[in-house]
Design a protein around this motif. Structure first.
Motif, PDB file in Angstrom:
ATOM      1  N   ALA A   1       0.853  -1.190   0.000  1.00  0.00           N
ATOM      2  CA  ALA A   1       0.000   0.000   0.000  1.00  0.00           C
ATOM      3  C   ALA A   1       0.886   1.235   0.000  1.00  0.00           C
ATOM      4  O   ALA A   1       1.481   1.589   1.016  1.00  0.00           O
ATOM      5  CB  ALA A   1      -0.929  -0.013   1.206  1.00  0.00           C
ATOM      6  N   PHE A   2       0.988   1.899  -1.159  1.00  0.00           N
ATOM      7  CA  PHE A   2       1.846   3.067  -1.285  1.00  0.00           C
ATOM      8  C   PHE A   2       1.015   4.341  -1.260  1.00  0.00           C
ATOM      9  O   PHE A   2      -0.028   4.426  -1.898  1.00  0.00           O
ATOM     10  CB  PHE A   2       2.641   3.011  -2.593  1.00  0.00           C
ATOM     11  N   SER A   3       1.490   5.327  -0.517  1.00  0.00           N
ATOM     12  CA  SER A   3       0.830   6.622  -0.470  1.00  0.00           C
ATOM     13  C   SER A   3       1.898   7.709  -0.393  1.00  0.00           C
ATOM     14  O   SER A   3       2.884   7.577   0.345  1.00  0.00           O
ATOM     15  CB  SER A   3      -0.085   6.711   0.752  1.00  0.00           C
ATOM     16  N   LEU A   4       1.707   8.779  -1.168  1.00  0.00           N
ATOM     17  CA  LEU A   4       2.668   9.881  -1.154  1.00  0.00           C
ATOM     18  C   LEU A   4       2.756  10.538   0.219  1.00  0.00           C
ATOM     19  O   LEU A   4       3.792  11.114   0.562  1.00  0.00           O
ATOM     20  CB  LEU A   4       2.266  10.921  -2.204  1.00  0.00           C
ATOM     21  N   SER A   5       1.697  10.426   0.999  1.00  0.00           N
ATOM     22  CA  SER A   5       1.722  11.019   2.342  1.00  0.00           C
ATOM     23  C   SER A   5       2.682  10.288   3.271  1.00  0.00           C
ATOM     24  O   SER A   5       3.061  10.817   4.322  1.00  0.00           O
ATOM     25  CB  SER A   5       0.313  11.007   2.940  1.00  0.00           C
ATOM     26  N   ASP A   6       3.077   9.082   2.897  1.00  0.00           N
ATOM     27  CA  ASP A   6       4.013   8.305   3.715  1.00  0.00           C
ATOM     28  C   ASP A   6       5.469   8.508   3.299  1.00  0.00           C
ATOM     29  O   ASP A   6       6.371   7.925   3.895  1.00  0.00           O
ATOM     30  CB  ASP A   6       3.676   6.811   3.637  1.00  0.00           C
ATOM     31  N   VAL A   7       5.715   9.302   2.258  1.00  0.00           N
ATOM     32  CA  VAL A   7       7.079   9.570   1.798  1.00  0.00           C
ATOM     33  C   VAL A   7       7.714  10.611   2.705  1.00  0.00           C
ATOM     34  O   VAL A   7       7.097  11.626   3.043  1.00  0.00           O
ATOM     35  CB  VAL A   7       7.076  10.043   0.325  1.00  0.00           C
TER      36      VAL A   7
ATOM     37  N   ALA B   1      12.414   8.784   1.378  1.00  0.00           N
ATOM     38  CA  ALA B   1      12.299   7.482   2.037  1.00  0.00           C
ATOM     39  C   ALA B   1      10.845   7.070   2.115  1.00  0.00           C
ATOM     40  O   ALA B   1       9.954   7.897   2.317  1.00  0.00           O
ATOM     41  CB  ALA B   1      12.909   7.526   3.435  1.00  0.00           C
ATOM     42  N   PHE B   2      10.607   5.765   1.944  1.00  0.00           N
ATOM     43  CA  PHE B   2       9.276   5.181   2.106  1.00  0.00           C
ATOM     44  C   PHE B   2       9.451   3.830   2.785  1.00  0.00           C
ATOM     45  O   PHE B   2      10.138   2.951   2.268  1.00  0.00           O
ATOM     46  CB  PHE B   2       8.579   5.013   0.759  1.00  0.00           C
ATOM     47  N   GLN B   3       8.847   3.678   3.960  1.00  0.00           N
ATOM     48  CA  GLN B   3       9.004   2.462   4.759  1.00  0.00           C
ATOM     49  C   GLN B   3      10.490   2.138   4.911  1.00  0.00           C
ATOM     50  O   GLN B   3      11.217   2.912   5.520  1.00  0.00           O
ATOM     51  CB  GLN B   3       8.191   1.326   4.136  1.00  0.00           C
ATOM     52  N   THR B   4      10.968   1.002   4.354  1.00  0.00           N
ATOM     53  CA  THR B   4      12.375   0.638   4.543  1.00  0.00           C
ATOM     54  C   THR B   4      13.211   0.827   3.279  1.00  0.00           C
ATOM     55  O   THR B   4      14.237   0.177   3.116  1.00  0.00           O
ATOM     56  CB  THR B   4      12.488  -0.822   5.018  1.00  0.00           C
TER      57      THR B   4
ATOM     58  N   MET C   1      11.045  -3.464  -4.338  1.00  0.00           N
ATOM     59  CA  MET C   1      11.586  -2.256  -4.978  1.00  0.00           C
ATOM     60  C   MET C   1      11.120  -2.147  -6.420  1.00  0.00           C
ATOM     61  O   MET C   1      10.764  -1.060  -6.894  1.00  0.00           O
ATOM     62  CB  MET C   1      13.124  -2.265  -4.904  1.00  0.00           C
ATOM     63  N   TRP C   2      11.142  -3.274  -7.130  1.00  0.00           N
ATOM     64  CA  TRP C   2      10.677  -3.274  -8.521  1.00  0.00           C
ATOM     65  C   TRP C   2       9.202  -2.892  -8.595  1.00  0.00           C
ATOM     66  O   TRP C   2       8.789  -2.117  -9.451  1.00  0.00           O
ATOM     67  CB  TRP C   2      10.901  -4.648  -9.149  1.00  0.00           C
ATOM     68  N   GLN C   3       8.403  -3.448  -7.700  1.00  0.00           N
ATOM     69  CA  GLN C   3       6.971  -3.191  -7.729  1.00  0.00           C
ATOM     70  C   GLN C   3       6.668  -1.719  -7.492  1.00  0.00           C
ATOM     71  O   GLN C   3       5.798  -1.139  -8.162  1.00  0.00           O
ATOM     72  CB  GLN C   3       6.264  -4.040  -6.672  1.00  0.00           C
ATOM     73  N   ILE C   4       7.385  -1.089  -6.562  1.00  0.00           N
ATOM     74  CA  ILE C   4       7.182   0.335  -6.303  1.00  0.00           C
ATOM     75  C   ILE C   4       7.544   1.154  -7.536  1.00  0.00           C
ATOM     76  O   ILE C   4       6.824   2.080  -7.941  1.00  0.00           O
ATOM     77  CB  ILE C   4       8.029   0.783  -5.091  1.00  0.00           C
ATOM     78  N   MET C   5       8.670   0.816  -8.167  1.00  0.00           N
ATOM     79  CA  MET C   5       9.077   1.526  -9.382  1.00  0.00           C
ATOM     80  C   MET C   5       8.043   1.355 -10.488  1.00  0.00           C
ATOM     81  O   MET C   5       7.614   2.329 -11.123  1.00  0.00           O
ATOM     82  CB  MET C   5      10.443   1.004  -9.858  1.00  0.00           C
ATOM     83  N   GLU C   6       7.626   0.117 -10.715  1.00  0.00           N
ATOM     84  CA  GLU C   6       6.717  -0.198 -11.814  1.00  0.00           C
ATOM     85  C   GLU C   6       5.353   0.455 -11.639  1.00  0.00           C
ATOM     86  O   GLU C   6       4.786   1.018 -12.584  1.00  0.00           O
ATOM     87  CB  GLU C   6       6.563  -1.710 -11.930  1.00  0.00           C
TER      88      GLU C   6
END
Length: 374
Positions: free
Chosen positions: A174-180, A195-198, A318-323
């Motif tokens: 679950a990616f959100s720009l508010s967590d960056v 940074a996002f999570q780890t 990492m790949w999934q976040i990029m993609e």
């Protein structure tokens, strides 16, 4: 008219069956004309909705796995026999029903722009897949059984090449720009790094172009010579003399260059975390300046012997976040993309993380000696 038919039945026994059929058919037709809803029960086509999961209680109807809270999910809404709406939820990567247009997707306008782009690409992929199947059906001259087997094989092959639909590669992060963040735990990051999570990442290097062709690389032992005994932004050297020219050639050919690297010291050095962050990011910044080619970078920092980090290679996080979130929604061509890394599980390698990372994503894998030449 009915009385006329009854008289005919009694006077002509040979035609009794025929007249009975006509009377019955006539009565049925009248009933149909008077009450058409009774003869043709209404049917409704399933509609599609998109939303972010409110909890992790729902499961995907394709892979049967849980859909994480806040993850984008697609629902097929249909009307059951009782007149109630019934929704069947799916992961984005598991959804295979035809999407006529994103305009027909409920909740589309409320999604983040990156997720809207992902849905547009999914609609194109499903549409193209339907066209491929239709063309193959028309041109096939084999028996029906052979043709059906061939179509299933083509569809399955296409699905395995879409890394987002790869069962092992789909982590439902679950990616959100508010967590960056601008810092990683208690360490402040250099400009342009987030940074996002780890993970720590350089999202947008000057001149970087998103692309459907990805040239991905490990860093330590692949692009740069480094040592765990040496710390600092300048504690590195180029691994192969051909690297700058190779990377420039890839960039000019329309590839986006991406570095995926593990760095456990950032998490392990709790009392010197700032030193570890500055050392790793400094090396990467200096490498990019040296090769003079824009590169996107993702660093997996998590290191815990008890819990597996979804971003640390060989995990594909990492790949999934990029993609999904940092490629402008562009669908990646897995046949043209590739990954180069030195951890290939050979006798003198420190691990097999790189070759497993490429395998779980579905990327062609190369070792640096073969790609850059010794």
């Amino acid at each position: 008219m009915l009385a006329h038919y009854c008289t005919a039945l009694t006077s002509n026994s040979k035609n009794s069956c025929l007249f009975f059929f006509r009377i019955t058919k006539h009565s049925s037709l009248c009933s149909t004309l008077q009450n058409p809803k009774r003869a043709m029960p209404p049917t409704s086509k399933a509609r599609i909705i998109a939303e972010y999961a409110k909890s992790s209680r729902s499961s995907c109807k394709t892979c049967s796995k849980a859909i994480s809270a806040k993850a984008l999910r697609l629902g097929l809404v249909s009307r059951d026999s009782r007149g109630f709406d019934m929704t069947k939820w799916h992961h984005l990567g598991c959804f295979s029903d035809k999407i006529d247009s994103t305009e027909h997707i409920g909740g589309f306008d409320s999604l983040q722009s990156c997720d809207q782009e992902a849905l547009k690409k999914l609609a194109e992929q499903v549409s193209n897949g339907d066209q491929d199947v239709e063309i193959s059906r028309k041109s096939s001259k084999r028996t029906d059984e052979d043709a059906e087997e061939s179509e299933l094989e083509k569809i399955n092959t296409k699905k395995t090449k879409l890394s987002i639909a790869n069962e092992e590669a789909s982590l439902d992060i679950a990616f959100s720009l508010s967590d960056v963040r601008d810092n990683y735990k208690d360490a402040t990051l250099l400009p342009k790094w987030k940074a996002f999570q780890t993970i720590i990442f350089l999202e947008r290097d000057d001149g970087l172009r998103d692309s459907n062709k990805i040239a991905a690389f490990d860093f330590d032992g692949c692009l740069a010579k480094t040592s765990v005994k040496r710390v600092g932004a300048d504690a590195w050297s180029i691994m192969f003399p051909s690297i700058p020219d190779k990377l420039l050639s890839l960039y000019n050919d329309g590839f986006k260059l991406v570095i995926f690297t593990n760095e456990s010291n950032i998490d392990r050095w709790k009392n010197k975390r700032q030193v570890a962050v500055d050392s790793k990011i400094g090396r990467l910044n200096n490498f990019i300046k040296h090769v003079k080619v824009p590169i996107q970078v993702f660093i997996a920092c998590g290191f815990d012997g008890k819990v597996e980090d979804p971003f640390r290679k060989p995990k594909p996080g990492m790949w999934q976040i990029m993609e999904k979130h940092f490629n402008s929604g562009i669908s990646i061509d897995m046949d043209q993309s590739f990954y180069v890394g030195d951890a290939a599980g050979r006798p003198n390698d420190h691990s097999d993380a790189d070759i497993k990372f490429a395998k779980v994503i579905g990327l062609k894998f190369l070792v640096p000696e073969d790609y850059f030449g010794v």
